[in-house]
Enzyme design. Structure first.
Site, PDB file in Angstrom:
ATOM      1  N   ASP A 115      44.067  46.311  37.688  1.00  0.00           N
ATOM      2  CA  ASP A 115      44.138  47.683  36.584  1.00  0.00           C
ATOM      3  C   ASP A 115      45.851  47.761  35.395  1.00  0.00           C
ATOM      4  O   ASP A 115      46.115  48.772  34.918  1.00  0.00           O
ATOM      5  CB  ASP A 115      43.942  48.959  37.029  1.00  0.00           C
ATOM      6  CG  ASP A 115      43.166  49.752  38.455  1.00  0.00           C
ATOM      7  OD1 ASP A 115      42.223  48.518  37.728  1.00  0.00           O
ATOM      8  OD2 ASP A 115      43.552  49.362  39.403  1.00  0.00           O
ATOM      9  N   SER A 133      52.756  46.875  24.840  1.00  0.00           N
ATOM     10  CA  SER A 133      51.386  47.613  24.588  1.00  0.00           C
ATOM     11  C   SER A 133      52.069  49.667  24.401  1.00  0.00           C
ATOM     12  O   SER A 133      52.331  49.730  25.608  1.00  0.00           O
ATOM     13  CB  SER A 133      50.369  47.727  25.841  1.00  0.00           C
ATOM     14  OG  SER A 133      49.002  48.745  25.118  1.00  0.00           O
ATOM     15  N   ARG A 138      28.879  27.950  53.181  1.00  0.00           N
ATOM     16  CA  ARG A 138      28.387  27.918  52.841  1.00  0.00           C
ATOM     17  C   ARG A 138      26.596  27.745  52.263  1.00  0.00           C
ATOM     18  O   ARG A 138      25.545  27.521  52.854  1.00  0.00           O
ATOM     19  CB  ARG A 138      28.369  26.098  53.331  1.00  0.00           C
ATOM     20  CG  ARG A 138      29.742  25.407  53.163  1.00  0.00           C
ATOM     21  CD  ARG A 138      30.022  24.749  53.586  1.00  0.00           C
ATOM     22  NE  ARG A 138      30.815  24.808  54.749  1.00  0.00           N
ATOM     23  CZ  ARG A 138      30.983  24.000  55.412  1.00  0.00           C
ATOM     24  NH1 ARG A 138      30.910  22.921  56.152  1.00  0.00           N
ATOM     25  NH2 ARG A 138      31.246  24.363  57.334  1.00  0.00           N
ATOM     26  N   GLN A 177      41.299  41.551  38.717  1.00  0.00           N
ATOM     27  CA  GLN A 177      41.803  42.142  39.517  1.00  0.00           C
ATOM     28  C   GLN A 177      43.352  41.912  39.322  1.00  0.00           C
ATOM     29  O   GLN A 177      43.864  41.608  38.313  1.00  0.00           O
ATOM     30  CB  GLN A 177      41.797  42.278  41.434  1.00  0.00           C
ATOM     31  CG  GLN A 177      40.398  42.277  41.943  1.00  0.00           C
ATOM     32  CD  GLN A 177      39.315  41.708  41.281  1.00  0.00           C
ATOM     33  OE1 GLN A 177      39.033  40.294  41.358  1.00  0.00           O
ATOM     34  NE2 GLN A 177      38.346  41.996  40.623  1.00  0.00           N
ATOM     35  N   GLY A 202      37.411  45.812  35.959  1.00  0.00           N
ATOM     36  CA  GLY A 202      37.213  46.886  35.139  1.00  0.00           C
ATOM     37  C   GLY A 202      38.486  46.896  33.578  1.00  0.00           C
ATOM     38  O   GLY A 202      38.475  47.153  34.282  1.00  0.00           O
ATOM     39  N   ASN A 205      33.897  44.137  40.708  1.00  0.00           N
ATOM     40  CA  ASN A 205      34.532  44.891  40.974  1.00  0.00           C
ATOM     41  C   ASN A 205      35.780  45.142  40.434  1.00  0.00           C
ATOM     42  O   ASN A 205      36.804  46.344  40.130  1.00  0.00           O
ATOM     43  CB  ASN A 205      35.730  44.442  42.515  1.00  0.00           C
ATOM     44  CG  ASN A 205      35.900  43.564  42.491  1.00  0.00           C
ATOM     45  OD1 ASN A 205      35.247  42.406  41.552  1.00  0.00           O
ATOM     46  ND2 ASN A 205      36.423  41.963  43.437  1.00  0.00           N
TER      47      ASN A 205
END
Length: 426
Positions: free
Chosen positions: A13, A410, A143, A222, A40, A38
């Site tokens: 995140d 940012s 496998r 992640q 985003g 999972n």
């Protein structure tokens, strides 16, 4: 040419999607190398927010080839919905998107397995997003899993049923019954859709591009502290989230690795269970959460918040060979009179260290240094020279400890709220 890699240095995140979007115009290829739905990755531009889960963040640039690499686990149902949303927004994603035939497939039964195994852990649960990620990677390592290329085989349905029988027995082990009747038709409809797209041996595509002087940006999901080997185990994801994962997740030799962009927030967050030394379970943590809109882009869960943790950042930088740092969401800390920075840990023995111990579950006491806040709305600043002195002092303090230049800052969610620092010296 080299493969530049962009990845998160904390628990995910960090804002990777935005930086990929900012950097993407200078690249020919953007490739995802691990993770699945999972993830985003949030991008915001022209007043609109876009959240990508499996599709690379270069998809909004029509001249860029986007690759879903072999290290990704792909949920066809989620993927089809994601593609439709892009189409609805006027983005022709299928034109420049290539999907590795070696990417693992997430079946509806994987999501059931994820849920029942997490429930069985009780109070010791991992904090899974319940997207089927872990069980899919388990099948891959075991496998027995299915891959995107398998959907082209004439006996795909037989292979699917064989794996489903295996999953049914596993669910029964947990004392539950596997019922995916509502999801199964959607799964096969999505598989039919996948068959219409560009499925490829993408390792050849990337290496051919490199030999022809093309620029490639590898995008991680992640964060480094969720890495299955070096993260806060067992509260980690099921893949290699670090630079090494780009090599295995795309089929790129280590000698081709170029710049490594390490993304981190000006503070720290974590979703789900697991140790978090600088977590703030108080009004300060709540203030950060509200100011930063810290709720999961995938799950909607509120994120745990705390001050920035330099020992874990130094650890991630070391393991990834980070060459440039990008600080995200600096504007979130605008309203604080003082900012705390964790520079060391005090161990139960009394020892002071800046190294990450084997287990962060120990009762560590963060050692903080306090810096002056800036009390200026950074979101209104569009020139790096106009940043307040207190904030540049904060940047210099972090750089001095991490010994890697912060090249991008940012100061807001929009694409334009991104300030580049040229010729940074530390």
């Amino acid at each position: 040419m080299a493969v530049d890699i962009l990845l998160g240095l904390q628990w995910g995140d960090e804002g990777k999607g935005k930086i990929v979007d900012v950097l993407a115009p200078t690249y020919d290829i953007v490739a995802r190398f691990q993770g699945g739905p999972n993830a985003g990755h949030t991008l915001e531009f022209e007043g609109t927010k876009h959240v990508l889960h499996q599709i690379p963040s270069g998809i909004f640039h029509p001249h860029i080839q986007n690759i879903i690499g072999n290290g990704v686990v792909l949920d066809p149902i989620v993927f089809k919905i994601e593609m439709q949303k892009l189409t609805d927004r006027g983005v022709d994603a299928a034109q420049n998107l290539f999907i590795s035939k070696k990417a693992a497939l997430i079946l509806p039964s994987h999501k059931v397995l994820d849920r029942v195994s997490e429930e069985a852990l009780g109070s010791g649960k991992i904090g899974s997003t319940l997207k089927g990620i872990g069980p899919t990677y388990q099948d891959k390592i075991g496998r027995v899993g299915l891959r995107v290329g398998d959907i082209l085989a004439p006996d795909f349905k037989d292979r699917y049923n064989k794996l489903l029988t295996r999953h049914r027995k596993m669910v029964e082990f947990y004392g539950q019954t596997l019922d995916i009747s509502e999801q199964e038709q959607a799964f096969f409809d999505a598989v039919d859709y996948l068959r219409t797209l560009k499925l490829a041996d993408t390792e050849y595509l990337i290496n051919h591009a490199l030999s022809n002087g093309k620029r490639v940006l590898a995008e991680g999901a992640q964060g480094s502290l969720l890495d299955v080997d070096f993260g806060t185990y067992p509260f980690v994801t099921s893949s290699t989230t670090m630079v090494a994962g780009a090599c295995t997740g795309l089929g790129v030799a280590p000698k081709y690795i170029g710049e490594v962009y390490g993304i981190f927030k000006a503070y720290c967050t974590r979703v789900g269970s697991g140790p978090f030394p600088t977590e703030l379970n108080n009004e300060v943590g709540e203030e950060i959460r509200k100011a930063g809109r810290e709720f999961g882009a995938t799950t909607g869960r509120p994120r745990r918040c705390g001050w920035v943790d330099l020992p874990t950042l130094k650890y991630s930088i070391m393991l990834n060979g980070v060459t440039q740092l990008n600080m995200m969401k600096a504007d979130v800390l605008t309203d604080f009179d003082t900012i705390k920075v964790c520079t060391h840990y005090k161990l139960p023995s009394g020892e002071i260290t800046d190294q990450v111990p084997h287990s962060l579950d120990e009762e560590l006491e963060p050692v903080y240094e306090e810096l002056a806040g800036w009390r200026v709305d950074l979101n209104k600043i569009d020139n790096i020279e106009d940043l307040p002195v207190a904030f540049t002092d904060y940047l210099a303090f972090v750089e001095k400890h991490l010994q890697v230049p912060i090249t991008i800052v940012s100061v807001g969610p929009d694409r334009k709220s991104t300030l580049k620092r040229e010729g940074v010296a530390i």
